[in-house]
Design a protein around this motif. Structure first.
Motif: not given
Length: 755
Positions: A528, A530, A534, A575-576, A610
């Motif tokens: 991941l 996340e 961004e 995302k999770n 994502r």
């Protein structure tokens, strides 16, 4: 929270119908080749030769064949087996290929065949008859599964195409393909029979069993797979290697498998449970001569079954043309038998083609002779010792302290050398005149006080003995910062995390001081992003699996634009963590998600990922024309159910091409590049399918302004669903939506097919 069983069952109903239990008294006989239940097709000649050879043997000699012995009087030599699908494991003067999980990310059929063919050639050249691969499973129902480096993606269709191509390549190389693991071997936790400790039992509905987990084995068997490795775990309550419903009915009868079933390590438990359950090759400790001879006398084992076991061990030997006397003798691990040929070039090109570009803002990539560069992370450079040493995961590791380019355990890579990113970047910096610095540690802190920066001057990436060796000044002074991270797992332990605090902190620290931070990931399975994706200072992200001996060169080829990235994700990046199922810690593991694995769950539950399955950016852009759909063989769709005779690979009419779709793709960007064009189908309601499923993909390379036609041939199988009540593959009447695009959620054009 992991997604709940209740939520998944709600998504599956009314399609969740648990598997029927078939009468055990019939399944052993069903699996015998002599019954003629399977049309052997181009296996018939090999069968006749194997049958003739076995007819000359005594029962004692047949038992020798099935327990890895030679029979000199019949001219039979025991087969030599070897892991893995990355090349002959543990051997010197062999190539360190990238993991098959990386190969799958190329979505390139030609590349998949080419690498497997090269691997097969190396097995053949070292004197092995059976290569234990490809590994279609672990399939990847959970990203926490420890052995996903050895797999071929979390979609049944993609996995099946790759497994079939790998099988064909092995057969063409003259070796027997030994596919694994059959079946539902989806985690390391509680997987093995250890003394009185039982392995987990995977319970899955009959529909998902066929449409997801059995699907790739259809491709493999159709392509010529000669050996199948049954798994350590149980399936629906019975040990995989003693499960007659699984081995005799499904594998040997429904799928028409004519070859040998071999056990995974310690997966054979009892003599007659395994023999009658469908195992053909096993331990002389369990299958002692006296035990089996007495078993025939007492009726615990039939003569027909013993004959069938011996024939199944020999038939793939003839099918792969190993009887021609041309294969070199078996080499020992350190013998100078160099089988590498030009395979380093394959490793480098496949590695670059498999890398997925996840993010690229402000044209951060490709690089062009940066004046200053700083690289960070222990994944950028070599491990303290290596690379060619044996290691197996024991416990639950999360990262590898060095550049991760290969696997562990049965998927271990044999490296003759390893080009790390630091090595390759340093060579490039020397050519370009780039000033390069590095900190090959994730948490490095210099205790030496830094010298003050002269007034009016910005911090600079500089040299000399007074340089402050620390992450912030290195990052502040660099034109481009490269952060290398990895996620490690392998046979023996499942993962405990899908992200790593130490590595994520390194990325955010560098990015807080460097406005042009590029992250390079090498991971086994899902990693991941996340925590930092961004961050505006993270300008580009490359995402790859272990790439093999040329890893650093492959990465640099993409970083500098010698190769335009064309890899695509073979799994969904959520995302999770809670968007995935976790590891089952019980001894009965209900796969309640059924067919809703990976993107099929995200689509059905309307969860925003994502990065979706099939995603990947390029340095150029592509446009799509409207899709043209044609029914090419309407008479083949006249019957709801497949009606062809059962051949090698299932009912023969499942493989009939019945429809086609075509689309024109144009490179409307500024550099040459390759696009992976993907076809997804949405089915009529009767089929009870996920929102959409992959049913075609092609990689097309186009020059700037160039265009080309991409054509998809759809087989009856591609339009079929498993009818649990009828116990047959069926085609639903109604409208099929065919969508073509660049990922599972970037669908550019669509049309309909009416049956």
């Amino acid at each position: 929270m992991k997604h709940s069983a209740q939520a998944l069952v709600g998504l599956l109903l009314p399609s969740l119908i648990f598997a029927r239990v078939y009468p055990r008294s019939n399944t052993t006989e069903l699996g015998l080749l002599a019954t003629g239940n399977v049309d052997l097709g181009d296996w018939a000649d090999a069968y006749a030769k194997a049958q003739s050879l076995v007819a000359k043997m005594t029962n004692e000699e047949k038992i020798s064949v099935i327990t890895a012995g030679s029979v000199e009087s019949a001219g039979w030599k025991a087969l030599n087996f070897k892991d893995s699908a990355q090349g002959p494991q543990g051997y010197e003067y062999a190539t360190g290929f990238g993991m098959t999980s990386a190969l799958a990310q190329t979505w390139d059929k030609a590349a998949i065949y080419e690498q497997f063919k090269a691997i097969g050639d190396e097995f053949y050249g070292k004197g092995f008859q059976v290569a234990n691969g490809p590994s279609t499973q672990p399939f990847g129902r959970t990203p926490y599964s420890g052995r996903l480096a050895e797999g071929l993606g979390q979609d049944a269709y993609l996995n099946g195409v790759a497994t079939g191509l790998g099988t064909k390549a092995f057969v063409d190389a003259g070796v027997i393909s030994g596919g694994k693991h059959f079946l539902l071997n989806e985690q390391e936790t509680n997987r093995a029979l250890r003394g009185d400790k039982q392995p987990y039992s995977a319970v899955v509905d009959d529909k998902a069993l066929h449409e997801t987990y059995l699907w790739p084995f259809y491709d493999a068997i159709k392509a010529g797979m000669g050996s199948v490795m049954c798994a350590m775990n149980k399936v629906n309550g019975s040990l995989s290697c003693e499960n007659s419903d699984l081995l005799n009915k499904l594998l040997k009868t429904e799928l028409g498998f004519p070859g040998q079933v071999q056990p995974d390590v310690s997966a054979q438990a009892t003599p007659f449970g395994s023999a009658n359950g469908g195992l053909d090759y096993g331990s002389s400790r369990i299958w002692g001569t006296q035990t089996l001879i007495q078993g025939i006398a007492s009726g615990n084992l039939s003569q027909a079954r013993l004959d069938d076991m011996a024939i199944r061990n020999i038939i793939p030997y003839y099918k792969s043309n190993l009887a021609n006397g041309k294969q070199p003798p078996l080499a020992q691990q350190t013998d100078y038998v160099d089988v590498r040929a030009n395979h380093s070039k394959i490793v480098r090109s496949v590695g670059a083609a498999s890398i997925v570009l996840l993010k690229n803002i402000n044209n951060a990539l490709p690089l062009s002779k940066p004046r200053t560069m700083a690289i960070f992370g222990n994944s950028a450079g070599p491990a303290t010792a290596g690379p060619n040493y044996q290691f197996t995961v024991d416990g639950s590791p999360s990262t590898y302290n060095g550049h991760l380019a290969g696997g562990a355990g049965s998927g271990m890579t044999s490296f003759p050398y390893l080009i790390t990113p630091q090595h390759a970047l340093t060579s490039r910096a020397a050519e370009d005149g780039t000033m390069i610095r590095w900190i090959l540690n994730n948490t490095y802190t210099n205790t030496i006080p830094s010298l003050p920066t002269p007034p009016g001057l910005p911090p600079l990436l500089s040299g000399g003995t007074a340089l402050h060796l620390d992450i912030p000044p290195y990052a502040t002074g660099a034109e481009v910062c490269l952060v290398f991270i990895n996620a490690f797992a392998g046979e023996g332990g499942d993962r405990t995390e899908l992200r790593n605090t130490e590595q994520d902190a390194l990325i955010t620290t560098v990015a807080s001081h460097c406005p042009n931070t590029i992250v390079v990931i090498n991971t086994i399975g899902t990693r991941l992003v996340e925590s930092w994706i961004e961050n505006p200072n993270v300008t580009a992200v490359l995402y790859g699996m272990p790439l093999g001996q040329e890893s650093g060169n492959s990465i640099v080829d993409v970083l500098y634009g010698a190769v335009n990235p064309s890899g695509r994700l073979t799994h969904t990046l959520a995302k999770n963590e809670g968007d995935y199922p976790g590891i089952c810690t019980e001894l009965v593991c209900n796969f309640v998600e059924g067919n809703l694995v990976d993107y099929k769950y995200f689509d059905s539950a309307n969860v925003e990922p994502r990065f979706e399955f099939g995603f990947g950016l390029s340095y150029t852009t592509f446009s799509y024309s409207e899709v043209t759909i044609t029914t090419t063989k309407p008479e083949a769709l006249a019957s709801k159910y497949a009606t062809g005779k059962v051949g090698v690979g299932g009912r023969t009419d499942l493989w009939d091409e019945v429809a086609s779709a075509s689309v024109t793709v144009t490179n409307n960007g500024t550099v040459d590049g390759a696009e992976v064009v993907q076809l997804y189908i949405s089915y009529p309601e009767e089929a009870a399918q996920p929102v959409r499923v992959l049913r075609g993909f092609e990689k097309i390379t186009l020059p700037v302004g160039g265009q080309g036609s991409v054509d998809f041939g759809l087989k009856r199988r591609d339009l079929s669903f498993w009818d649990v009540e009828a116990q047959e593959w069926a085609v639903a009447k109604g409208t099929y939506m065919l969508s073509v695009g660049a990922s599972s959620r970037d669908l550019r054009v669509s049309g309909t097919l009416v049956v």
